[in-house]
Each structure stands twice: as structure tokens, then as C-alpha cells.
Design a protein around this motif. Structure first.
Motif, PDB file in Angstrom:
ATOM      1  N   CYS A   8       3.503   2.556   1.187  1.00 58.85           N
ATOM      2  CA  CYS A   8       2.367   2.321   0.622  1.00 58.85           C
ATOM      3  C   CYS A   8       1.779   3.667   1.653  1.00 58.85           C
ATOM      4  CB  CYS A   8       2.009   0.643   1.388  1.00 58.85           C
ATOM      5  SG  CYS A   8       0.067   0.656   2.160  1.00 58.85           S
ATOM      6  N   CYS A  30       1.041  -2.794  -2.292  1.00 57.46           N
ATOM      7  CA  CYS A  30       2.075  -2.924  -1.164  1.00 57.46           C
ATOM      8  C   CYS A  30       2.261  -4.765  -0.464  1.00 57.46           C
ATOM      9  CB  CYS A  30       1.457  -3.075   0.533  1.00 57.46           C
ATOM     10  SG  CYS A  30       2.075  -2.565   2.145  1.00 57.46           S
ATOM     11  N   THR A  37      -0.228   2.919  -3.011  1.00 62.42           N
ATOM     12  CA  THR A  37       1.328   3.325  -2.984  1.00 62.42           C
ATOM     13  C   THR A  37       1.586   4.162  -3.437  1.00 62.42           C
ATOM     14  OG1 THR A  37       1.438   1.236  -4.493  1.00 62.42           O
ATOM     15  CG2 THR A  37       1.414   0.706  -2.409  1.00 62.42           C
TER      16      THR A  37
END
Length: 72
Positions: A8, A30, A37
Motif C-alpha cells: 500500500c 489494502c 496499492t
């Protein structure tokens, strides 16, 4: 089923997602709810055992025309 590693960008956490290979490039949110991400480059571990007992040594170097010095 393959597992893919993601990181992330918002919080820096890393996480895994199991999914079919056909969906490997789909976005993965995430676990903390962030959408920014990136999929990480995963390493592959290959394990196993030989059924013939002791491991076989690699073939000896040399021999043949180019490895044995017979080329002029």
C-alpha cells in the motif's frame, strides 16, 4: 491458487492476495481500506526431492571440441 504480494502506497503495509492467474493484474485494495496499492515482484521458491537418493553431481567441464582444447 497463486498468491500475489502487494504494498500500500498510503500506509506502507504489505499484504498477500490469493487469486487466479488470469486476475493477477487486477487492483487489490489494502486491508486498511486504501486503494493506492502496487503489486510487488515476487520470488519463486522451488522445492522438492530427488527420488534417486543422493543428489547427482553436475557434469564435468571440458571435453568436446570447444571445451577440450582441440580447436586450433
Amino acid at each position: 491458487m497463486p498468491r500475489y504480494d502487494y504494498r500500500c502506497r498510503a500506509c506502507g503495509s504489505t499484504f498477500e492476495v490469493s487469486r487466479p492467474m488470469i486476475n493477477s493484474s487486477d487492483p487489490a485494495p489494502c486491508p486498511d481500506g486504501h486503494d493506492d496499492t502496487v503489486k510487488l515482484l515476487s520470488t519463486v521458491a522451488v522445492t522438492g526431492s530427488s527420488r534417486g537418493g543422493a543428489p547427482q553431481p553436475p557434469p564435468a567441464a571440458g571435453g568436446g571440441c570447444c571445451g577440450g582444447g582441440c580447436c586450433s
